[in-house]
Design a protein around this motif. Structure first.
Motif, short mmCIF file in Angstrom:
data_model
loop_
_atom_site.label_atom_id
_atom_site.label_comp_id
_atom_site.label_asym_id
_atom_site.label_seq_id
_atom_site.Cartn_x
_atom_site.Cartn_y
_atom_site.Cartn_z
N THR A 12 0.92 -0.94 -0.04
CA THR A 12 0.20 -0.24 0.05
C THR A 12 0.63 1.29 -0.16
OG1 THR A 12 0.04 -0.36 2.98
CG2 THR A 12 -1.62 -1.22 1.24
N ALA A 13 0.87 2.07 -0.27
CA ALA A 13 1.23 3.34 -0.83
C ALA A 13 0.37 4.58 -0.85
CB ALA A 13 2.24 3.32 -2.15
N ALA A 14 0.47 5.75 -0.24
CA ALA A 14 -0.46 6.76 0.12
C ALA A 14 0.21 8.15 -0.35
CB ALA A 14 -0.71 7.24 1.51
N ILE A 15 0.39 8.93 -1.09
CA ILE A 15 0.71 10.23 -2.11
C ILE A 15 0.11 11.54 -1.33
CG2 ILE A 15 1.71 11.11 -3.85
CD1 ILE A 15 1.61 8.25 -3.72
N ILE A 16 0.91 12.27 -0.06
CA ILE A 16 0.86 13.15 1.42
C ILE A 16 1.25 14.10 0.09
CG2 ILE A 16 0.23 14.34 3.31
CD1 ILE A 16 1.30 11.36 4.06
N GLY A 17 -0.17 14.68 -0.78
CA GLY A 17 0.18 16.35 -1.60
C GLY A 17 -0.38 16.25 -2.67
N ALA A 18 -0.99 15.09 -2.84
CA ALA A 18 -1.47 14.13 -4.69
C ALA A 18 -2.29 15.37 -5.03
CB ALA A 18 -2.07 13.19 -4.25
N SER A 19 -2.45 16.14 -6.51
CA SER A 19 -3.17 16.98 -7.24
C SER A 19 -3.57 16.58 -7.99
CB SER A 19 -1.70 17.59 -7.16
OG SER A 19 -2.30 19.20 -8.19
N LYS A 20 -4.29 17.51 -8.72
CA LYS A 20 -5.25 17.12 -9.84
C LYS A 20 -4.59 18.01 -11.22
CE LYS A 20 -9.91 15.93 -8.94
NZ LYS A 20 -11.58 16.26 -8.92
N LYS A 21 -3.62 18.96 -10.18
CA LYS A 21 -3.49 19.72 -11.28
C LYS A 21 -2.27 19.51 -12.15
CE LYS A 21 -5.22 23.90 -8.79
NZ LYS A 21 -5.20 24.58 -7.99
N ILE A 42 -3.24 2.18 -3.84
CA ILE A 42 -2.85 3.56 -3.76
C ILE A 42 -3.91 4.53 -3.58
CG2 ILE A 42 -1.93 5.17 -5.23
CD1 ILE A 42 -1.03 3.33 -7.47
N TYR A 43 -3.33 6.04 -2.48
CA TYR A 43 -4.47 5.96 -1.58
C TYR A 43 -3.62 8.20 -1.80
CZ TYR A 43 -5.67 1.48 1.25
OH TYR A 43 -5.81 0.49 1.18
N GLU A 51 -11.45 12.54 -4.43
CA GLU A 51 -11.58 11.96 -6.17
C GLU A 51 -10.01 12.14 -6.90
OE1 GLU A 51 -11.06 10.89 -10.25
OE2 GLU A 51 -12.31 12.87 -9.36
N ILE A 52 -9.35 11.70 -7.33
CA ILE A 52 -8.06 11.94 -8.59
C ILE A 52 -7.61 11.10 -8.91
CG2 ILE A 52 -5.96 12.96 -8.98
CD1 ILE A 52 -5.61 14.54 -5.30
N ALA A 53 -7.50 10.89 -10.72
CA ALA A 53 -7.79 9.79 -11.62
C ALA A 53 -8.33 9.32 -10.61
CB ALA A 53 -5.50 9.88 -10.87
N GLY A 54 -9.00 8.61 -10.65
CA GLY A 54 -10.39 7.59 -10.90
C GLY A 54 -10.12 6.94 -9.17
N LEU A 55 -9.25 7.69 -8.61
CA LEU A 55 -9.23 7.34 -7.30
C LEU A 55 -9.84 7.80 -5.93
CD1 LEU A 55 -4.98 6.26 -7.30
CD2 LEU A 55 -7.01 4.27 -7.82
N GLN A 56 -10.47 6.94 -4.70
CA GLN A 56 -10.82 7.84 -4.33
C GLN A 56 -9.55 8.45 -3.05
OE1 GLN A 56 -12.92 5.34 -0.91
NE2 GLN A 56 -13.25 7.21 0.28
N CYS A 57 -9.73 9.94 -2.31
CA CYS A 57 -9.02 10.66 -1.93
C CYS A 57 -9.67 10.65 -0.68
CB CYS A 57 -9.11 12.27 -2.98
SG CYS A 57 -7.22 13.35 -2.25
N LEU A 70 4.10 2.70 2.00
CA LEU A 70 4.95 3.80 2.32
C LEU A 70 3.98 5.42 1.95
CD1 LEU A 70 7.51 3.98 0.94
CD2 LEU A 70 6.68 4.03 -1.40
N ALA A 71 4.27 6.00 2.35
CA ALA A 71 3.64 7.50 2.65
C ALA A 71 4.76 8.95 1.63
CB ALA A 71 3.46 8.02 3.44
N VAL A 72 4.88 9.08 0.50
CA VAL A 72 5.28 9.62 -0.50
C VAL A 72 5.39 10.61 0.00
CG1 VAL A 72 6.03 10.16 -2.68
CG2 VAL A 72 5.63 7.75 -2.09
N VAL A 73 5.79 12.40 0.68
CA VAL A 73 4.49 13.36 1.61
C VAL A 73 5.78 14.21 0.62
CG1 VAL A 73 5.22 15.31 2.91
CG2 VAL A 73 5.52 12.76 3.80
N ALA A 74 4.75 14.85 -0.07
CA ALA A 74 5.24 16.59 -1.28
C ALA A 74 3.97 16.91 -1.06
CB ALA A 74 4.61 15.41 -2.72
#
Length: 700
Positions: A12-21, A42-43, A51-57, A70-74
């Motif tokens: 499992t991986a979380a993208i913290i700061g995920a964006s639509k832009k 992917i979270y 929602e972003i890229a068809g995934l629940q946000c 795994l958490a990816v921090v942006a």
């Protein structure tokens, strides 16, 4: 806590700061994770989106309801500490923080980075970064980065301290068809560092070669252990930048003056089996060579060429690289002579002449590779009007397939005319170059690695049960209590003798009468020297008297030394005069030590006396892995070894006594890390034994 290998296998991986832009880092990372084919969950995390890229946000990682691998921090730097706290509470195992704005920006950023690291440690999370591009594994696959390129799958792991360098290399890899297994951007190395990922790559079954670009080493001993263990299994190739002498610190000892800012790295790499590249081109030339070719059994190179000049150039560079030209057997030479035109050279280099077709190349390469005196081959192809480029390429490929245990390298010395052949050869896994020099450098690197694999396991200096550690501790404590940093010569000699380091007898005298008494006890003739930690070069101020043969001369020498020093240095603090046994002349050597900030005590050996800084005939080793074998190698690397073996009828020196002295010095400075610098100069080497004459020790 989890290890670095777990970064490459999250479920499992979380993208913290995920964006639509598009254009946002959070957008790039999420897109990369989706596009690479990551098989886990992917979270996206963003408090402003559902929602972003068809995934629940999710608005927070805590809203997921289960621990994330795994958490990816942006997110902006000022928000990362709070985000890390939330990750810890939510049970995240690993963090990749790509955000910049930490210690690279100054004091405030450093405080922020320390707080980020503290939170990770509190919750048992491992941290990659901050201020990094991220990481990838092409075989998992995972692309937790904001790189615009996801490389082809391969067997090269690339670990880079520079994010910009990493991004440039990934872009280059597409045009040059180089694949990677793992790619790691280290960033600020607040937690995980190059040693952690070298160790992980060594365990990775998809990795065959480990490459690093580094600017410094985070933890010296950890790096040495990881590199030493990894290099016995896979080649570890490192490009280390920042090699200028501008950063070298001032040093009071000869050894410190000789040890520049880069020398400890050079020594550490050599002792741990690392192959050092001097440029980005060489780094990846070596990577491709190791990835596609077998490691040669030895250093004997055969050259096959269709032009005499390039063959001579290649021969010169082979010798310069400390490789050997193959010497063919009579059977090989006869076969070449029978199959090639009478004008051809059939020894080495083998010149098949400018009108050679594929058949001549095939014959020459088959015969030279089959010869037991050949370990690797270099083929040179120059464009002529009759060269059949593609047929020649197929002949080279076929010969290599017939002898797969020996590496083959090809230099196509031209451009567009030879390009079709170069493509065929490269597609068969044979490294291709434009000129012979980089090919020879690659062969040299592979030979160095082969030697590394044959080296014995790590040595270290003996424990020395006969050493009087308590005495040394007492002497160093007394010096510290007096507020001194430099030991007197008599104190330094007692320290050396406590560790079994043979030294000329010395005693401290406080008066002319005591000097005469001490000289009589030691035995004439004696040398007398001023005892002052403020005077490093005693001869320059008249602080040394030699050849003293009676009590009367000793008294006069004591008074003369005091008079000379008072005249030149009236404010110098004088503790007395040291009386030392005058030893017979021997070969003058130096054994010294300086503390390196990363790797600890660095031991030096070489020619001593007044020429040490002029000739700089010195070899170095790190004390922590300096056993008798490495000590012996130190001797053989110097020009002094010619003298020690016996020169022009002189008797050879006692090599065993010298190696014993070196390892005892290493044990002493490891046991007492407060010794900052140590010089024994000169050491007199004799046919039977050795003696330290002048010992300087500085403490911190």
């Amino acid at each position: 806590m989890t290890g670095p290998a777990s970064f490459f296998s999250p479920q499992t991986a979380a993208i913290i700061g995920a964006s639509k832009k598009p254009g946002k880092i959070g957008y790039a990372i999420l897109k990369n994770m989706i596009d690479c084919g990551f098989k886990g969950k992917i979270y996206p995390i963003n408090p402003k989106e559902d929602e972003i890229a068809g995934l629940q946000c999710y608005h927070s990682i805590r809203d997921i309801g289960s621990a994330v691998d795994l958490a990816v921090v942006a997110v902006p730097a000022k928000l990362t500490v709070g985000v890390a706290e939330e990750c810890g509470i939510a049970g995240a195992k690993n963090l990749v923080v790509v955000t910049a704005g930490f210690k690279e920006t100054g004091k405030e950023g450093m405080v922020l980075e320390r707080e980020l690291t503290r939170i990770c440690r509190r919750y048992g999370m491992r941290l990659l970064g901050p201020n990094c591009v991220g990481m990838m594994d092409t075989h998992v696959p995972i692309n937790a980065s904001f790189s615009a390129v996801f490389p082809a799958a391969g067997d090269i792991a690339f670990i880079s301290q520079s994010g910009a360098m990493l991004l440039a290399i990934l872009d280059w890899s597409l045009a040059n068809r180089v694949g990677f297994s793992q790619v790691i951007s280290l960033g600020n190395k607040a937690d995980l560092n190059e040693a952690d990922f070298i160790a992980a790559a060594a365990e990775d079954p998809q990795t065959r070669v480990i490459l690093c670009y580094i600017e410094d080493v985070a933890r010296g001993e950890q790096f040495l252990q990881a590199a030493r263990e990894a290099s016995r299994r896979k080649p570890v190739i490192i490009l280390k930048s920042g090699t200028s002498q501008a950063g070298a610190r001032a040093a009071s000892s000869h050894t410190g003056a000789l040890a520049g800012s880069d020398l400890a790295y050079e020594t550490a790499f050599r002792q741990s089996g690392v192959i050092r590249a001097r440029s980005m081109a060489e780094l990846f030339d070596l990577a491709v060579a190791f990835s596609r070719q077998p490691v040669p059994a030895g250093d004997r190179v055969a050259v096959v060429t269709n032009a005499g000049g390039p063959g001579i150039i290649a021969t010169d560079h082979i010798e310069r690289a400390h490789l050997n030209m193959s010497r063919f057997s009579k059977e090989t030479s006869d076969a070449l002579r029978a199959g090639l035109p009478p004008e051809s050279a059939v020894y080495n280099p083998v010149d098949v002449l400018g009108d050679a077709g594929a058949d001549r190349y095939r014959l020459a390469l088959d015969q030279t590779l089959a010869d037991p005196g050949t370990d690797s081959a270099l083929v040179l192809v120059c464009p002529t009007a009759v060269t059949n480029v593609e047929e020649t390429a197929r002949a080279i490929v076929d010969s290599h397939r017939n002898h797969p245990d020996k590496p083959v390298f090809v230099a196509y010395m031209g451009g567009e005319t030879l390009a079709p052949g170069a493509r065929l050869v490269a597609a068969a896994g044979i490294p291709v170059y434009t000129f012979p020099e980089p090919a020879i450098a690659a062969i040299s690197g592979m030979v160095r690695y082969a030697r590394t694999c044959r080296r014995p396991a790590r040595e270290e200096p003996d424990a020395l049960p006969d050493a009087n550690r308590a005495l040394v501790a007492d002497i160093l404590k007394a010096v510290k209590n007096e507020g001194r940093l430099v030991l007197l010569g008599s104190e330094a000699t007692r320290v050396a003798e406590a560790y079994g380091i043979a030294a000329a007898p010395v005693a401290l005298a406080g008066s002319p009468r005591e000097a005469a008494q001490k000289a009589g006890e030691i035995g004439f003739p004696v040398v007398m020297k001023v005892a002052s930690p403020q005077i490093m070069h005693k001869t320059d101020v008249g602080g040394v008297q030699v050849g003293i043969n009676s009590p009367q001369e000793a008294e006069r020498a004591f008074m003369q030394i005091h008079e000379n020093v008072q005249r030149y240095l009236p404010r110098a603090v004088i503790h007395g005069v040291e009386v030392q046994k005058m030893m017979p002349k021997g070969t003058e050597l130096i054994i010294g030590m300086t503390q390196d900030v990363q790797f600890g005590p660095l031991i030096a050996f070489g020619l001593g006396g007044i020429y040490v800084n002029l000739l700089k005939d010195v070899s170095f080793r790190l004390a922590g892995s300096l056993g008798a074998g490495e000590a012996q190698a130190m001797l053989t690397e110097t020009r002094a070894y010619t003298l020690l073996r016996g020169y022009r009828g002189e008797k050879p020196a006692d090599i065993k006594a010298l190696t014993n002295m070196i390892t005892r010095v290493a044990r002493l400075v490891l046991d007492f890390p407060q010794i900052a610098e140590m010089d024994i100069n000169p050491v007199f080497a004799y046919p039977d034994g050795a003696a330290a004459l002048d010992i300087k020790i500085t403490v911190s």
